[in-house]
Motif scaffolding. Structure first.
Motif, PDB file in Angstrom:
ATOM      1  N   ILE A  76     -13.044  10.530 -10.771  1.00 19.27           N
ATOM      2  CA  ILE A  76     -13.593  10.028  -9.499  1.00 19.27           C
ATOM      3  C   ILE A  76     -12.550   9.174  -8.776  1.00 19.27           C
ATOM      4  CG2 ILE A  76     -15.386   8.597  -8.430  1.00 19.27           C
ATOM      5  CD1 ILE A  76     -17.319   9.454 -10.542  1.00 19.27           C
ATOM      6  N   MET A  77     -11.852   8.325  -9.527  1.00 20.51           N
ATOM      7  CA  MET A  77     -10.845   7.466  -8.899  1.00 20.51           C
ATOM      8  C   MET A  77      -9.688   8.295  -8.360  1.00 20.51           C
ATOM      9  SD  MET A  77     -12.293   4.730  -8.890  1.00 20.51           S
ATOM     10  CE  MET A  77     -11.017   3.887  -7.980  1.00 20.51           C
ATOM     11  N   ALA A  78      -9.314   9.336  -9.096  1.00 20.01           N
ATOM     12  CA  ALA A  78      -8.226  10.197  -8.630  1.00 20.01           C
ATOM     13  C   ALA A  78      -8.615  10.805  -7.273  1.00 20.01           C
ATOM     14  CB  ALA A  78      -7.953  11.295  -9.652  1.00 20.01           C
ATOM     15  N   ARG A  79      -9.849  11.244  -7.177  1.00 19.41           N
ATOM     16  CA  ARG A  79     -10.324  11.830  -5.932  1.00 19.41           C
ATOM     17  C   ARG A  79     -10.383  10.780  -4.817  1.00 19.41           C
ATOM     18  NH1 ARG A  79     -13.672  16.002  -4.263  1.00 19.41           N
ATOM     19  NH2 ARG A  79     -12.519  17.190  -5.796  1.00 19.41           N
ATOM     20  N   LEU A  80     -10.840   9.598  -5.196  1.00 14.17           N
ATOM     21  CA  LEU A  80     -10.960   8.532  -4.207  1.00 14.17           C
ATOM     22  C   LEU A  80      -9.605   8.243  -3.565  1.00 14.17           C
ATOM     23  CD1 LEU A  80     -13.023   6.514  -2.984  1.00 14.17           C
ATOM     24  CD2 LEU A  80     -12.268   4.858  -4.685  1.00 14.17           C
ATOM     25  N   LYS A  81      -8.583   8.250  -4.410  1.00 14.22           N
ATOM     26  CA  LYS A  81      -7.230   7.994  -3.927  1.00 14.22           C
ATOM     27  C   LYS A  81      -6.846   9.023  -2.865  1.00 14.22           C
ATOM     28  CE  LYS A  81      -4.714   6.563  -7.689  1.00 14.22           C
ATOM     29  NZ  LYS A  81      -3.624   6.862  -8.634  1.00 14.22           N
ATOM     30  N   GLU A  82      -7.128  10.296  -3.172  1.00 13.46           N
ATOM     31  CA  GLU A  82      -6.832  11.345  -2.192  1.00 13.46           C
ATOM     32  C   GLU A  82      -7.599  11.091  -0.904  1.00 13.46           C
ATOM     33  OE1 GLU A  82      -7.904  15.108  -3.918  1.00 13.46           O
ATOM     34  OE2 GLU A  82      -6.732  14.668  -5.733  1.00 13.46           O
ATOM     35  N   GLU A  83      -8.859  10.669  -1.065  1.00 12.75           N
ATOM     36  CA  GLU A  83      -9.699  10.470   0.113  1.00 12.75           C
ATOM     37  C   GLU A  83      -9.193   9.333   0.994  1.00 12.75           C
ATOM     38  OE1 GLU A  83     -13.722   9.972  -1.236  1.00 12.75           O
ATOM     39  OE2 GLU A  83     -13.729  11.939  -2.190  1.00 12.75           O
ATOM     40  N   ILE A  84      -8.804   8.236   0.357  1.00 12.31           N
ATOM     41  CA  ILE A  84      -8.337   7.110   1.170  1.00 12.31           C
ATOM     42  C   ILE A  84      -6.913   7.346   1.654  1.00 12.31           C
ATOM     43  CG2 ILE A  84      -8.352   4.578   1.342  1.00 12.31           C
ATOM     44  CD1 ILE A  84      -9.510   4.412  -1.414  1.00 12.31           C
ATOM     45  N   GLY A  85      -6.156   8.189   0.901  1.00 11.23           N
ATOM     46  CA  GLY A  85      -4.753   8.367   1.228  1.00 11.23           C
ATOM     47  C   GLY A  85      -3.955   7.282   0.555  1.00 11.23           C
ATOM     48  N   ASP A  86      -2.724   7.632   0.184  1.00  8.08           N
ATOM     49  CA  ASP A  86      -1.927   6.680  -0.589  1.00  8.08           C
ATOM     50  C   ASP A  86      -1.407   5.535   0.252  1.00  8.08           C
ATOM     51  OD1 ASP A  86      -0.558   8.247  -3.454  1.00  8.08           O
ATOM     52  OD2 ASP A  86      -2.305   8.844  -2.290  1.00  8.08           O
ATOM     53  N   GLU A  87      -1.520   5.678   1.586  1.00  7.36           N
ATOM     54  CA  GLU A  87      -0.853   4.680   2.422  1.00  7.36           C
ATOM     55  C   GLU A  87      -1.357   3.258   2.182  1.00  7.36           C
ATOM     56  OE1 GLU A  87      -4.450   5.606   4.815  1.00  7.36           O
ATOM     57  OE2 GLU A  87      -3.060   6.734   3.573  1.00  7.36           O
ATOM     58  N   ARG A  88      -2.658   3.122   1.885  1.00  4.80           N
ATOM     59  CA  ARG A  88      -3.167   1.757   1.707  1.00  4.80           C
ATOM     60  C   ARG A  88      -2.704   1.211   0.362  1.00  4.80           C
ATOM     61  NH1 ARG A  88      -9.261   0.694   2.224  1.00  4.80           N
ATOM     62  NH2 ARG A  88      -8.847  -0.135   0.179  1.00  4.80           N
ATOM     63  N   GLN A  89      -3.552   1.150  -0.575  1.00  9.89           N
ATOM     64  CA  GLN A  89      -3.096   0.673  -1.867  1.00  9.89           C
ATOM     65  C   GLN A  89      -3.638   1.630  -2.904  1.00  9.89           C
ATOM     66  OE1 GLN A  89      -6.556  -2.534  -1.381  1.00  9.89           O
ATOM     67  NE2 GLN A  89      -5.000  -3.055  -2.846  1.00  9.89           N
ATOM     68  N   GLU A  90      -2.946   1.722  -4.039  1.00  9.11           N
ATOM     69  CA  GLU A  90      -3.415   2.703  -4.995  1.00  9.11           C
ATOM     70  C   GLU A  90      -4.453   2.122  -5.924  1.00  9.11           C
ATOM     71  OE1 GLU A  90       0.101   3.327  -7.589  1.00  9.11           O
ATOM     72  OE2 GLU A  90       0.802   4.352  -5.764  1.00  9.11           O
ATOM     73  N   ARG A  91      -4.703   0.865  -5.801  1.00 10.27           N
ATOM     74  CA  ARG A  91      -5.651   0.306  -6.756  1.00 10.27           C
ATOM     75  C   ARG A  91      -6.912  -0.181  -6.057  1.00 10.27           C
ATOM     76  NH1 ARG A  91      -4.347  -5.317  -6.751  1.00 10.27           N
ATOM     77  NH2 ARG A  91      -2.423  -5.719  -5.634  1.00 10.27           N
ATOM     78  N   VAL A  92      -7.967  -0.199  -6.824  1.00  9.58           N
ATOM     79  CA  VAL A  92      -9.225  -0.698  -6.300  1.00  9.58           C
ATOM     80  C   VAL A  92      -9.144  -2.211  -6.144  1.00  9.58           C
ATOM     81  CG1 VAL A  92     -11.687  -0.932  -6.761  1.00  9.58           C
ATOM     82  CG2 VAL A  92     -10.491   1.149  -7.411  1.00  9.58           C
ATOM     83  N   GLY A  93      -8.652  -2.853  -7.187  1.00  8.02           N
ATOM     84  CA  GLY A  93      -8.528  -4.293  -7.148  1.00  8.02           C
ATOM     85  C   GLY A  93      -8.113  -4.814  -8.506  1.00  8.02           C
ATOM     86  N   ARG A  94      -7.500  -5.985  -8.480  1.00 10.78           N
ATOM     87  CA  ARG A  94      -7.050  -6.583  -9.732  1.00 10.78           C
ATOM     88  C   ARG A  94      -7.859  -7.825 -10.036  1.00 10.78           C
ATOM     89  NH1 ARG A  94      -0.539  -6.523 -10.467  1.00 10.78           N
ATOM     90  NH2 ARG A  94      -0.501  -4.339 -11.138  1.00 10.78           N
ATOM     91  N   VAL A  95      -8.313  -7.903 -11.275  1.00 12.46           N
ATOM     92  CA  VAL A  95      -9.175  -9.011 -11.655  1.00 12.46           C
ATOM     93  C   VAL A  95      -8.586  -9.748 -12.850  1.00 12.46           C
ATOM     94  CG1 VAL A  95     -11.500  -9.664 -12.406  1.00 12.46           C
ATOM     95  CG2 VAL A  95     -11.180  -7.662 -10.934  1.00 12.46           C
ATOM     96  N   VAL A  96      -8.516 -11.068 -12.742  1.00 16.18           N
ATOM     97  CA  VAL A  96      -8.242 -11.875 -13.926  1.00 16.18           C
ATOM     98  C   VAL A  96      -9.586 -12.415 -14.406  1.00 16.18           C
ATOM     99  CG1 VAL A  96      -7.304 -14.068 -14.727  1.00 16.18           C
ATOM    100  CG2 VAL A  96      -5.864 -12.479 -13.460  1.00 16.18           C
ATOM    101  N   LEU A  97      -9.891 -12.102 -15.668  1.00 17.03           N
ATOM    102  CA  LEU A  97     -11.211 -12.424 -16.216  1.00 17.03           C
ATOM    103  C   LEU A  97     -11.066 -13.388 -17.387  1.00 17.03           C
ATOM    104  CD1 LEU A  97     -14.304 -11.655 -16.444  1.00 17.03           C
ATOM    105  CD2 LEU A  97     -13.571  -9.783 -17.926  1.00 17.03           C
ATOM    106  N   ALA A  98     -11.921 -14.405 -17.432  1.00 14.15           N
ATOM    107  CA  ALA A  98     -11.843 -15.355 -18.546  1.00 14.15           C
ATOM    108  C   ALA A  98     -13.182 -16.033 -18.774  1.00 14.15           C
ATOM    109  CB  ALA A  98     -10.788 -16.417 -18.248  1.00 14.15           C
ATOM    110  N   THR A  99     -13.422 -16.421 -20.017  1.00 17.65           N
ATOM    111  CA  THR A  99     -14.504 -17.347 -20.313  1.00 17.65           C
ATOM    112  C   THR A  99     -13.897 -18.745 -20.224  1.00 17.65           C
ATOM    113  OG1 THR A  99     -15.597 -15.792 -21.803  1.00 17.65           O
ATOM    114  CG2 THR A  99     -16.174 -18.102 -22.045  1.00 17.65           C
TER     115      THR A  99
END
Ligand code: B12
Ligand SMILES: [Zn+2]
Lengths: 217, 378
Positions: A76-99
């Protein structure tokens, strides 16, 4: 035509192969990644969250669902990338997670990680008992979009506030979105201490993370 | 004070009987070290300091039960190779580092003799000192870990909960080994403690389903508890959180004919729909809830369901009441606890779980004073 109900059912009940097969078929049939996310993935996640809340699902089911989601989200993510086009960013988002500092509970946090990763987020998990300074140092280094904090005990809630206060002190408050969750936290309290979003469970954590990314871009 | 010693009072309650008054425990455990100017970090491997701290705290607060140990849910896993790190409260197992990554690792676990592993040895020696100094009139209870929670500490929670679905046979074989080893440690307290509290915090229904409890938790706890009781020690089962749907099994692991107790928070009727549903099933739709106190009322249901078989312990919330509340709130909660739980005996008043070291002294004092005031059996 792939039956969305069938796919949802396979996802919810952790039938991995079937879920992947049906997903691939749906994509081949030309259904958009966005459509799949909002009409299959998110509703399925809601069902899972609901069943957990009512004592029909337990940790094993949550873990299995997280695992299934992870493999299904690949195509699904591979397809999403094609749909949005590579010009923006290739990632959905980066998260730093901690307790947060002083808190050792990590089962819920790990579920949140599985769900975020399953939905295409890159997650750097710092573990438990993590002091504010470290969360922020790593978030800068990792170039995170979101700082996600888990807090299970009322006595460790200060640990959440410390991260937000320290961000302000360093003039970084607007650089990261702060997402908060875990038993002992509440929407009201999260608002009071200046967090950007709160979520009651892993399913809503994913919704919230998508919202936060949308707001940032 | 009444005619009985703390030990007599507690022993009668653990047998299901009615003593002169409701026994009470503060569970001031890591906090006890603060009372002698120490911290867990400075004293944990010094049995003399540990015992002294527990005695000083007991003299200050005047409760009936003294707890040996501090990192009870982690000692067995540490002995089997788990790594730990320090929090303010205690050294806890770091589940990011996994002792068991493959089933081969599970075959190669090491099981040091209890007297040869530093944490096990220190808890044993602490218990010995406590028994020697105050064990003639105070009840000494040692905290240890249940096999299931130990397995989580060795494998990481997600891996264990995956494996229960996909590789149940391997999980059983692992639990079997852990149980054998745990029994060795738990029975080492023969003669140097009165009770052994087996902590199994991963076995509540927040994580484990009733079916899994029946298959993966109950048989091993049963074996463990039978061995504990076989040495003349009184077993206490602490699944920690919500017991909705597993309560009967939680009570059933206490060997028939042996004294024993269960201790948990039992469920939160404010935040858990299933706990509320359960409460209404047992006590009727018209049951009155206490505003801001979701836990006390659970005692009434638990007592009704299993109070004829086991002693019931609880249920003052360690956080919202003891840590964050006022002495007045503590007193009111104690009063409700006694109203719901004390009738007919077989009840020990205590926090629903371990307490936070920052808990104000006035609140610990209020807990004990109110128990003495409201808890006298007529
Ligand atoms: C298992 C457990 C433990 C285990 C933890 C093992 C581990 N590696 O995590 C151990 C034994 C170590 C433990 C220790 C303690 N615990 Co404890 N523990 C629990 C228990 C039974 C279950 C928690 C759990 O895993 N739930 C299952 C997961 C899936 O749910 P969750 O964590 O709520 O996560 C979901 C949401 O909250 C949300 N979420 C979670 N994180 C995040 C993060 C973000 C960003 C977002 C958006 C959402 C989100 O999504 C998750 C999935 O849907 C709870 C009881 C309870 N009612 O929760 C007590 C509980 C949390 N513990 C408690 C206490 C007091 C302690 C101790 C102080 C005492 C003790 N038991 O020894 C110590 C504390 C040590 C420390 N300094 O942290 C109290 C806290 C009370 C309070 N209100 O503050 C509880 C509530 C028990 C009680 N009723 O007294 N505990
Ligand atoms: Zn507990």
């Amino acid at each position: 035509m792939v039956d969305f109900e069938e796919l949802k059912d396979a996802l919810i009940n952790g039938r991995k192969e079937e879920a992947v097969e049906l997903t691939q078929k749906a994509l081949e049939e030309g259904i958009s990644a966005r459509h799949l996310i909002s009409n299959v993935i998110l509703p399925a996640s809601k069902v899972v969250g609901d069943r957990y809340e009512h004592g029909e699902f337990f940790l094993s089911e949550l873990v299995q669902y997280g695992d299934t989601l992870k493999v299904v989200m690949g195509p699904i993510m591979a397809r999403l990338k094609e749909e949005i086009g590579d010009e923006r960013q290739e990632r959905v988002g980066r998260v730093v997670l901690a307790t947060v500092k002083g808190d050792l509970h990590d089962i819920g946090k790990n579920i949140v990680r599985l769900f975020l990763e399953g939905n295409g987020f890159e997650v750097l998990d710092l573990g438990v008992d993590v002091p504010a300074e470290k969360v922020i140092d790593v978030a800068i280094e990792y170039n995170a979009d979101i700082i996600a904090l888990s807090c299970l005990m009322s006595v460790t809630r200060d640990g959440v506030k410390e991260v937000i206060d320290e961000l302000s002190r360093r003039g970084l408050r607007s650089r990261f979105a702060v997402l908060v969750g875990g038993r002992s936290t509440s929407e009201k309290w999260a608002g009071q201490i200046g967090a950007d979003r709160w979520a009651p469970d892993a399913v809503n954590a994913v919704d919230a993370a998508f919202d936060l990314i949308r707001q940032q871009s | 004070m009444g005619g009985m010693t703390s030990l007599e009072r507690t022993a009668i309650a653990l047998q299901g009987g009615q003593p002169d008054m409701v026994p009470v425990a503060t569970l001031a455990i890591s906090r006890a070290l603060w009372e002698i100017g120490e911290r867990p970090r400075t004293a944990i491997n010094d049995p003399d300091k540990m015992a002294k701290a527990k005695i000083v705290a007991n003299e200050k607060f005047g409760d009936d039960i003294v707890v040996a140990g501090i990192d009870g849910c982690f000692v067995e896993a540490k002995a089997m190779g788990a790594k730990s790190f320090w929090s303010d409260h205690m050294p806890i197992v770091d589940t990011r580092y996994r002792v068991i990554n493959t089933w081969e690792d599970a075959d190669n676990l090491s099981f040091p003799e209890p007297h040869e592993h530093i944490r096990m040895r220190c808890v044993i020696e602490e218990s010995e000192i406590l028994m020697d100094k105050i064990g003639d009139h105070k009840a000494i209870a040692v905290v240890v870990s249940g096999p299931f929670s130990t397995a989580c500490n060795l494998m990481g929670h997600e891996n264990l909960f995956r494996a229960m679905v996909k590789e149940p046979d391997e999980v059983h074989s692992l639990l079997d080994k852990i149980t054998d080893y745990s029994i060795k440690y738990h029975t080492a307290f023969k003669g140097i403690a009165h009770a052994v509290a087996v902590l199994d915090p991963v076995a509540s229904v927040e994580t484990t389903s009733p079916r899994q409890y029946e298959e993966f938790v109950k048989p091993y706890l049963e074996r463990d508890m039978a061995a504990i009781a076989g040495k003349g020690l009184i077993p206490i089962n602490h699944p920690c959180g919500d017991t909705t749907g597993i309560l009967h099994m939680v009570a059933d692991v206490i060997p028939k004919g042996s004294p024993g107790a269960i201790h948990a928070s039992y469920g939160n009727v404010e935040t858990r729909p299933m706990s509320l549903k359960y409460l209404r099933n047992v006590l009727g739709e018209g049951v009155q809830l206490d505003p801001d106190d979701p836990y006390s009322i659970m005692l009434k249901a638990v007592k009704k369901e299993v109070g004829d078989r086991v002693c019931v312990c609880g249920n003052v919330d360690p956080i919202t009441v003891l840590l964050e509340g006022t002495p007045e709130q503590v007193r009111a909660t104690v009063r409700r606890n006694i109203e719901y739980g004390a009738e007919g005996g077989g009840f020990i008043l205590m926090p629903g779980c371990d307490t936070n070291p920052y808990t104000p002294s006035e609140n610990f004092r209020a807990l004990v004073e109110a128990a003495r005031e409201y808890g006298v059996y007529g």
